[in-house]
Scaffold this active site. Sequence first.
Site, PDB file in Angstrom:
ATOM      1  N   HIS A  36       0.948  -1.417  -0.116  1.00 55.63           N
ATOM      2  CA  HIS A  36      -0.008   0.018  -0.086  1.00 55.63           C
ATOM      3  C   HIS A  36       0.780   1.299   0.038  1.00 55.63           C
ATOM      4  CE1 HIS A  36      -3.226  -2.583   2.209  1.00 55.63           C
ATOM      5  NE2 HIS A  36      -3.764  -2.483   1.095  1.00 55.63           N
TER       6      HIS A  36
ATOM      7  N   SER B  69      -3.390  -7.659   2.417  1.00 53.69           N
ATOM      8  CA  SER B  69      -3.457  -7.321   4.029  1.00 53.69           C
ATOM      9  C   SER B  69      -3.997  -8.849   4.083  1.00 53.69           C
ATOM     10  CB  SER B  69      -4.540  -6.507   4.131  1.00 53.69           C
ATOM     11  OG  SER B  69      -4.220  -5.130   3.877  1.00 53.69           O
TER      12      SER B  69
ATOM     13  N   LYS C 285     -18.622  -5.284   7.256  1.00 57.08           N
ATOM     14  CA  LYS C 285     -17.636  -6.218   6.948  1.00 57.08           C
ATOM     15  C   LYS C 285     -16.875  -6.449   8.434  1.00 57.08           C
ATOM     16  CE  LYS C 285     -16.663  -5.446   2.291  1.00 57.08           C
ATOM     17  NZ  LYS C 285     -15.624  -5.323   1.308  1.00 57.08           N
TER      18      LYS C 285
ATOM     19  N   ARG D 125      -1.662  -5.937  -8.742  1.00 56.62           N
ATOM     20  CA  ARG D 125      -0.572  -6.742  -8.315  1.00 56.62           C
ATOM     21  C   ARG D 125      -0.750  -7.745  -9.509  1.00 56.62           C
ATOM     22  NH1 ARG D 125      -3.447  -7.728  -2.788  1.00 56.62           N
ATOM     23  NH2 ARG D 125      -5.091  -8.204  -4.194  1.00 56.62           N
TER      24      ARG D 125
END
Length: 159
Positions: free
Chosen positions: A17, A127, A41, A90
């Site tokens: 990040h 993460s 969440k 990514r």
Amino acid sequence: MSRAVCPGSFDPVTNGHLDIIGRTSRLFDEVVVAVGVNASKNRMFTSDERLEMLEEACGRFDNVRVAGFTGLVTDFCTEHDVQAIVKGLRAATDFDYEMPMAQMNAALTDVQTVFLPTATGTSFVSSSLVKEVAALGGDVSAFVPSFVLEALRARLADR
């Protein structure tokens, strides 16, 4: 003044990040790291904890500030006069996931999405993976700032 937003949940913030945020800070006059607050969440860290971690992590960038948001990122962009949303990619799967959102965001507002490829050394870091490896006793110290590592270890010890 050009302004970009780097949105995410950042649960927790990783060196990947920070690489994207740092490179974005060289491309735009101001960068807002927007931490999504979604009560539905289940996160490891609270919204306030994630905001605090990001403020510490982004302190080295003069033109970066951190803010929380709920709802649509496009609404946040309109409210904060943001011209671009910056997302790190990514792999091709990230592109497949992000492209429809970028197109929807463009349809909702004039905000454009800019994709930055991740640095080679962080292309596999997420993460979720950091939390999973840490929970199983693996060493994730190379993937997060030291203060995040301490918070992660403390949270896992509480469980």
